[in-house]
Scaffold this active site. Sequence first.
Site, short mmCIF file in Angstrom:
data_model
loop_
_atom_site.label_atom_id
_atom_site.label_comp_id
_atom_site.label_asym_id
_atom_site.label_seq_id
_atom_site.Cartn_x
_atom_site.Cartn_y
_atom_site.Cartn_z
N TYR A 156 0.84 -1.20 0.00
CA TYR A 156 0.00 0.00 0.00
C TYR A 156 0.88 1.26 0.00
O TYR A 156 0.65 2.19 -0.78
CB TYR A 156 -0.94 -0.02 1.22
CG TYR A 156 -2.00 1.07 1.20
CD1 TYR A 156 -3.07 1.01 0.30
CD2 TYR A 156 -1.96 2.14 2.08
CE1 TYR A 156 -4.06 1.99 0.28
CE2 TYR A 156 -2.94 3.13 2.07
CZ TYR A 156 -3.99 3.04 1.17
OH TYR A 156 -4.96 4.02 1.16
N LYS A 160 1.07 4.22 -2.85
CA LYS A 160 0.70 5.61 -2.55
C LYS A 160 1.89 6.56 -2.74
O LYS A 160 1.72 7.70 -3.17
CB LYS A 160 0.11 5.71 -1.13
CG LYS A 160 -1.22 4.95 -0.99
CD LYS A 160 -2.24 5.42 -2.01
CE LYS A 160 -3.61 4.79 -1.86
NZ LYS A 160 -4.57 5.27 -2.86
N1 LIG Z 1 -10.35 5.71 4.02
C1 LIG Z 1 -9.15 6.07 4.34
O1 LIG Z 1 -8.80 6.12 5.53
C2 LIG Z 1 -8.18 6.45 3.28
C3 LIG Z 1 -7.04 7.15 3.67
C4 LIG Z 1 -6.12 7.53 2.70
C5 LIG Z 1 -6.36 7.24 1.36
N2 LIG Z 1 -7.47 6.54 1.01
C6 LIG Z 1 -7.66 6.28 -0.42
O2 LIG Z 1 -8.90 6.84 -0.83
C7 LIG Z 1 -9.33 6.21 -2.03
C8 LIG Z 1 -10.79 5.88 -1.93
O3 LIG Z 1 -10.94 4.91 -0.90
P1 LIG Z 1 -12.10 4.94 0.18
O4 LIG Z 1 -11.45 5.06 1.49
O5 LIG Z 1 -13.18 5.87 -0.22
O6 LIG Z 1 -12.56 3.38 0.08
P2 LIG Z 1 -13.93 2.74 -0.39
O7 LIG Z 1 -13.65 1.28 -0.45
O8 LIG Z 1 -15.03 3.21 0.49
O9 LIG Z 1 -14.14 3.29 -1.88
C9 LIG Z 1 -13.28 2.90 -2.92
C10 LIG Z 1 -14.08 2.60 -4.17
O10 LIG Z 1 -13.16 2.17 -5.20
C11 LIG Z 1 -13.80 1.14 -5.94
N3 LIG Z 1 -12.83 0.29 -6.63
C12 LIG Z 1 -12.03 -0.67 -6.13
N4 LIG Z 1 -11.35 -1.28 -7.10
C13 LIG Z 1 -11.72 -0.69 -8.26
C14 LIG Z 1 -11.35 -0.87 -9.61
N5 LIG Z 1 -10.48 -1.84 -9.98
N6 LIG Z 1 -11.89 -0.08 -10.55
C15 LIG Z 1 -12.80 0.87 -10.20
N7 LIG Z 1 -13.21 1.07 -8.94
C16 LIG Z 1 -12.67 0.31 -7.97
C17 LIG Z 1 -14.56 0.35 -4.90
O11 LIG Z 1 -15.57 -0.46 -5.50
C18 LIG Z 1 -15.09 1.46 -3.98
O12 LIG Z 1 -16.38 1.86 -4.39
C19 LIG Z 1 -8.41 5.01 -2.22
O13 LIG Z 1 -7.44 5.31 -3.18
C20 LIG Z 1 -7.77 4.83 -0.85
O14 LIG Z 1 -6.53 4.19 -0.92
C21 LIG Z 1 -8.38 6.15 1.94
#
Ligand SMILES: NC(=O)c1ccc[n+]([C@@H]2O[C@H](COP(=O)([O-])OP(=O)(O)OC[C@H]3O[C@@H](n4cnc5c(N)ncnc54)[C@H](O)[C@@H]3O)[C@@H](O)[C@H]2O)c1
Length: 284
Positions: A156, A160
């Site tokens: 991860y 990132k």
């Molecule tokens: N939630 C956190 O704490 C956090 C912190 C830092 C970064 N992020 C990043 O934020 C971004 C969004 O994540 P989130 O936290 O909203 O998670 P989430 O799982 O709630 O939403 C992510 C979405 O991406 C979709 N997805 C997954 N694989 C896919 C693919 N191959 N093609 C298209 N869509 C796909 C999923 O179906 C989901 O709807 C990610 O890049 C994650 O790494 C999240």
Amino acid sequence: MKDFSGKVAVITGAGNGFGVEFAKECALREMKVVIADINKEDLKRTENLISDMGAEVISIPTDVSLYEEVENLASKSIERFGSVDLLFNNAGVVVPGPIWELPVNDWDWIMGVNVNGIAYGLKAFIPIMLKQDTPCHIVNTASVAGLLTTPSMAAYHTSKHATVALSESVNYGMQAMNAKVKMSVFCPGFVQTNLHECDRQRPDRFKMDPDEPYYQSKTYQDGLARAHHVINTGIPIDSIGQSVFTAIEEERFYILTHPKYNPLIGKRVKDMLEGVIPSVKTFG
Ligand SMILES: NC(=O)c1ccc[n+]([C@@H]2O[C@H](COP(=O)([O-])OP(=O)(O)OC[C@H]3O[C@@H](n4cnc5c(N)ncnc54)[C@H](O)[C@@H]3O)[C@@H](O)[C@H]2O)c1
């Protein structure tokens, strides 16, 4: 980018979490919205939500780890709305574990979505934006995990850090060309989303092998429990959409939402310059 009304936004990962918040903010700003996600049911839910808010919206089921599907997303967006002004390269996934235990399949899945997915979005949409020659903005979702490192999350972190580097490098290119395409890299800490349940979003070619011993291991089970804990105790998601749109308006490149990590980011850079070896003892 300051004027949003009537402009076109494309959002990947729009079925859950941040993607839904971005879609709601686009709807509030009277944008036309193209939402994309690998999960059709989740995508439909977002479509209903923002269409009830009055947005003109289309859903394009897309696996961002496949270039042809991202290309299709770009061409369908143009076909329907004629331009793309704002792109959220946001879909992402996570699997915890040390690299020497993590199945190669999981590494490939994480890199496919988190790194290739962002690169494919840039490759497919930047030429459209350059051709338009109108004020455009791209937000790549990285994480504070792209500015720091911790144990047992190597894949991860790698994905990132790659997103931050990719964003910086591509942004130099936009500046050098005097392009009207601005860019941000979104680097939040933990936020309450569905990220810890991302295994249900695996495409067939990255499905979990039930015979793979790693998934029965204590390392994996502990990592999963930790992922559930940190996401569920993260900050509430409701402020995220507004924060990111304010950053777009102010043309901020780095979007940091968790100030408590800033001293650690500073310490990492200082340690590098002073030749300090990163120590696992930092994590107690
Ligand atoms: N939630 C956190 O704490 C956090 C912190 C830092 C970064 N992020 C990043 O934020 C971004 C969004 O994540 P989130 O936290 O909203 O998670 P989430 O799982 O709630 O939403 C992510 C979405 O991406 C979709 N997805 C997954 N694989 C896919 C693919 N191959 N093609 C298209 N869509 C796909 C999923 O179906 C989901 O709807 C990610 O890049 C994650 O790494 C999240």
